[in-house]
Design an enzyme around this catalytic site. Structure first.
Site, short mmCIF file in Angstrom:
data_model
loop_
_atom_site.label_atom_id
_atom_site.label_comp_id
_atom_site.label_asym_id
_atom_site.label_seq_id
_atom_site.Cartn_x
_atom_site.Cartn_y
_atom_site.Cartn_z
N SER A 99 -1.54 -51.73 7.80
CA SER A 99 -1.81 -53.01 7.14
C SER A 99 -3.31 -53.27 7.01
CB SER A 99 -1.17 -54.12 7.96
OG SER A 99 -1.73 -54.11 9.26
N LYS A 147 -1.95 -42.13 17.51
CA LYS A 147 -1.19 -43.31 17.91
C LYS A 147 -0.20 -43.60 16.80
CE LYS A 147 -0.83 -48.14 18.35
NZ LYS A 147 0.61 -47.91 18.02
N HIS A 148 1.08 -43.39 17.08
CA HIS A 148 2.10 -43.70 16.08
C HIS A 148 2.54 -45.15 16.28
CE1 HIS A 148 4.59 -42.73 12.80
NE2 HIS A 148 4.96 -41.50 13.14
N TRP A 151 5.10 -46.65 10.69
CA TRP A 151 6.48 -46.24 10.89
C TRP A 151 7.20 -45.91 9.58
CZ3 TRP A 151 8.81 -49.55 7.73
CH2 TRP A 151 8.17 -50.77 7.49
N ASN A 152 6.65 -46.30 8.43
CA ASN A 152 7.48 -46.23 7.22
C ASN A 152 7.72 -44.80 6.73
OD1 ASN A 152 4.82 -46.14 6.37
ND2 ASN A 152 5.16 -47.32 4.52
N GLU A 190 -6.03 -46.06 4.73
CA GLU A 190 -4.98 -46.12 3.71
C GLU A 190 -4.18 -47.37 4.00
OE1 GLU A 190 -4.63 -44.12 1.27
OE2 GLU A 190 -5.55 -42.21 1.83
N LEU A 191 -4.38 -48.42 3.22
CA LEU A 191 -3.80 -49.71 3.59
C LEU A 191 -2.71 -50.13 2.62
CD1 LEU A 191 -7.20 -51.29 4.68
CD2 LEU A 191 -5.61 -49.91 6.02
N CYS A 232 3.90 -48.26 0.69
CA CYS A 232 2.62 -48.88 0.30
C CYS A 232 2.46 -48.94 -1.20
CB CYS A 232 1.48 -48.09 0.93
SG CYS A 232 1.60 -46.33 0.62
P1 NAP Z 1 0.55 -52.02 10.91
O1 NAP Z 1 1.15 -53.12 11.66
O2 NAP Z 1 -0.86 -52.11 10.50
O3 NAP Z 1 0.79 -50.71 11.77
C1 NAP Z 1 0.28 -49.44 11.40
C2 NAP Z 1 -0.23 -48.74 12.65
O4 NAP Z 1 -1.39 -49.43 13.11
C3 NAP Z 1 0.75 -48.76 13.81
O5 NAP Z 1 0.61 -47.57 14.54
C4 NAP Z 1 0.27 -49.94 14.62
O6 NAP Z 1 0.64 -49.88 15.96
C5 NAP Z 1 -1.21 -49.78 14.47
N1 NAP Z 1 -1.99 -50.98 14.72
C6 NAP Z 1 -1.84 -52.20 14.17
N2 NAP Z 1 -2.82 -53.03 14.60
C7 NAP Z 1 -3.60 -52.30 15.45
C8 NAP Z 1 -4.74 -52.58 16.23
N3 NAP Z 1 -5.32 -53.78 16.22
N4 NAP Z 1 -5.26 -51.61 17.01
C9 NAP Z 1 -4.69 -50.38 17.02
N5 NAP Z 1 -3.60 -50.05 16.30
C10 NAP Z 1 -3.07 -50.99 15.53
O7 NAP Z 1 1.31 -51.69 9.58
P2 NAP Z 1 2.84 -51.86 9.30
O8 NAP Z 1 3.06 -53.22 8.81
O9 NAP Z 1 3.64 -51.38 10.43
O10 NAP Z 1 2.95 -50.77 8.13
C11 NAP Z 1 3.02 -51.07 6.86
C12 NAP Z 1 1.67 -51.22 6.18
O11 NAP Z 1 1.10 -49.92 6.01
C13 NAP Z 1 1.83 -51.80 4.82
O12 NAP Z 1 0.80 -52.71 4.52
C14 NAP Z 1 1.74 -50.58 3.92
O13 NAP Z 1 1.38 -50.89 2.61
C15 NAP Z 1 0.75 -49.74 4.65
N6 NAP Z 1 0.87 -48.33 4.27
C16 NAP Z 1 -0.13 -47.77 3.54
C17 NAP Z 1 -0.03 -46.44 3.12
C18 NAP Z 1 -1.12 -45.81 2.32
O14 NAP Z 1 -1.19 -44.60 2.28
N7 NAP Z 1 -2.00 -46.56 1.69
C19 NAP Z 1 1.09 -45.68 3.48
C20 NAP Z 1 2.10 -46.28 4.23
C21 NAP Z 1 1.96 -47.61 4.62
P3 NAP Z 1 1.83 -50.79 16.56
O15 NAP Z 1 3.06 -50.38 15.85
O16 NAP Z 1 1.83 -50.45 17.99
O17 NAP Z 1 1.43 -52.22 16.27
#
Ligand code: NAP
Length: 460
Positions: free
Chosen positions: A207, A154-155, A130-131, A228-229, A262
């Protein structure tokens, strides 16, 4: 209910969206597969017509698209508009350059002739956070659609209107049915997608927990993936840095997107002789930010993306302090409706404090004093993540030298100019693998096929 629009500015629930039914799931994945069979044979020029038109539509609809983003995840409106413009630029970049990036490459074997050719592999599943609600989608739509693949996406659960808006833009741009499909799927349905033979690869930004779960499932199915975490990027200030340049970047690097980036500067590692001056000015600048409506251009501090994000971050700060860290600034929720948090600084963070290793995804800076350059590099590398980082010095050769010694996917010298359509983006270690953007970003989900001509007889 997985998908809901909540206003992080005032906490109200605005709209619910139902998860897709098994029937919709089947229809949409079948359409993505059927579309691939025709899209793969389109010329680059035909694909570019759709993708470039989508870029134009993004630009034409900037204000409405940006407002949706600000409504759903609280990004300040100026940042939101800039994100829409950048997303359009990424689409244009791949519309213009994809054919060149994927052109056959001549090889030079000792005998005969050979080349590599690139071809699309099928339906790619993208899981996005979402960020950066549109930039993240553009980062996958531009390259992978231009390569001839189709996408199911999947957003994140908190930005459903952004998810639908981006899909609509592509449809209005003339995308055939099934080219780009938003799926309101649950985590369980995501796993099913990874097991589905029609899905040929998965890219995820999110994440570490999400990445390792999705990557494991992809691995089990022998599907190519890119991850990309998170990150906990070091911001290394050496004794010859120009603080007039450094301080505004330090504030921007930590506070842009309310700290939810991130590759944000998260660990401020400052050489002893600069530490007092740095922290005094950094603290004053962070303390001067004022909470307000993210739709108002004048607001300098918006809300976090959700109440859950705020509660998690406050918990991390409390735990850090309970385990011995010192709070130099902030640390509290701001007393007003919405998910607002004071800009905060933690210091005295011992290696056994969870804060030493964890990612703080919001307006919390971790501050470390070190004795010299070598200690700064060692501390920067004592990290599970390896996304980006920066070094601040008046000596550019020294900056290059330090940048080369920090184990991350990206380093920035005297700037935090993180991302451009032309430049690869991504990390190592727990920050994931693969690169998005640039030439590398389009190579991830293509078949690199060797074709060799060598008119020789079989060995006897
Ligand atoms: P998140 O909870 O991992 O969510 C990201 C996406 O993954 C969402 O669409 C989420 O869906 C989905 N998701 C999570 N667990 C899942 C699973 N078990 N199965 C299927 N889909 C799943 O991450 P966040 O906390 O919202 O976002 C921030 C993280 O992203 C931070 O750690 C940040 O550093 C990282 N990030 C990295 C980059 C990069 O390019 N390296 C860029 C931006 C952000 P739901 O919303 O439905 O749970």
């Amino acid at each position: 209910m997985t998908y809901q629009t909540f206003s992080p500015f005032d906490g109200t629930l605005i709209q619910d969206f139902a998860d897709i039914s098994p029937h919709e799931y089947e229809t949409k994945v079948a359409r993505a597969q059927a579309c691939f069979e025709s899209w793969r044979h389109k010329s680059y020029a035909e694909r570019a017509t759709v993708i470039a038109r989508a870029a134009t539509l993004l630009r034409d609809q900037t204000d409405a698209l940006a407002a949706t983003m600000t409504l759903e995840m609280g990004k300040r409106i100026g940042e939101a508009r800039a994100e829409v413009a950048f997303s359009a630029r990424i689409l244009d970049y791949y519309a213009t350059n994809a054919e060149r990036f994927l052109a056959p490459v001549k090889l030079h074997p000792v005998h005969g002739e050979a080349h590599m050719e690139s071809s699309p592999i099928g339906v790619i599943f993208a899981v996005e956070p979402w960020n950066f609600p549109y930039y993240q989608l553009a980062r996958v739509a531009g390259p992978h659609l231009m390569a001839g693949n189709t996408l199911v996406v999947k957003h994140a659960g908190i930005v459903p209107q952004c998810a639908l808006a981006f899909e609509r833009v592509l449809r209005e741009a003339g995308a055939p049915d099934g080219l780009y499909t938003n799926l309101f799927v649950s985590h369980e349905q995501s796993e099913k997608l990874l097991d589905d033979p029609r899905i040929k690869g998965v890219c995820l930004t999110g994440s570490v927990a999400a990445g390792s779960s999705i990557a494991a499932r992809a691995g089990k199915n022998l599907k190519v993936s890119s991850m990309e975490l998170g990150g906990s990027d070091a911001f290394i200030v050496l004794e010859d840095a120009d603080l007039d340049l450094v301080i505004p970047w330090a504030v921007w690097g930590r506070m842009y997107n309310c700290g939810q980036t991130c590759c944000a500067a998260k660990r401020f590692i400052v050489v002893e002789s600069m530490a007092d001056a740095f922290i005094e000015r950094f603290k004053a600048a962070l303390g001067a930010l004022e909470a307000g409506d993210p739709m108002d251009e004048r607001t300098t501090l918006g809300p976090l993306s959700s109440e859950a994000a705020l509660v998690q971050l406050l918990g991390q700060v409390d735990e850090a302090v309970a385990k011995g860290a010192t709070l130099l600034l902030g640390g509290n929720r701001i007393a007003r409706p919405g998910a607002f948090m004071e800009p905060s600084i933690l210091t005295d963070i011992a290696p056994d404090n969870p804060a030493f290793r964890d990612e703080f995804f919001g307006p919390v800076a971790l501050f470390f004093r070190v004795k010299d350059e070598a200690t700064a590099i060692a501390l920067a590398n004592d990290c599970d993540f390896g996304l980006g980082g920066s070094v601040w010095t008046r000596d550019s050769a020294r900056g290059q030298r330090v940048a080369s010694q920090v184990d991350t996917g990206m380093m920035f010298i005297n700037n935090l100019d993180w991302t451009d359509a032309e430049l690869p983006f991504g990390g190592i270690k727990a920050s994931g693998y693969g690169r998005e953007l640039g030439d590398m970003g389009i190579q991830q989900f293509v078949n690199k096929k060797l074709v060799r001509t060598n008119p020789i007889k079989a060995p006897a």
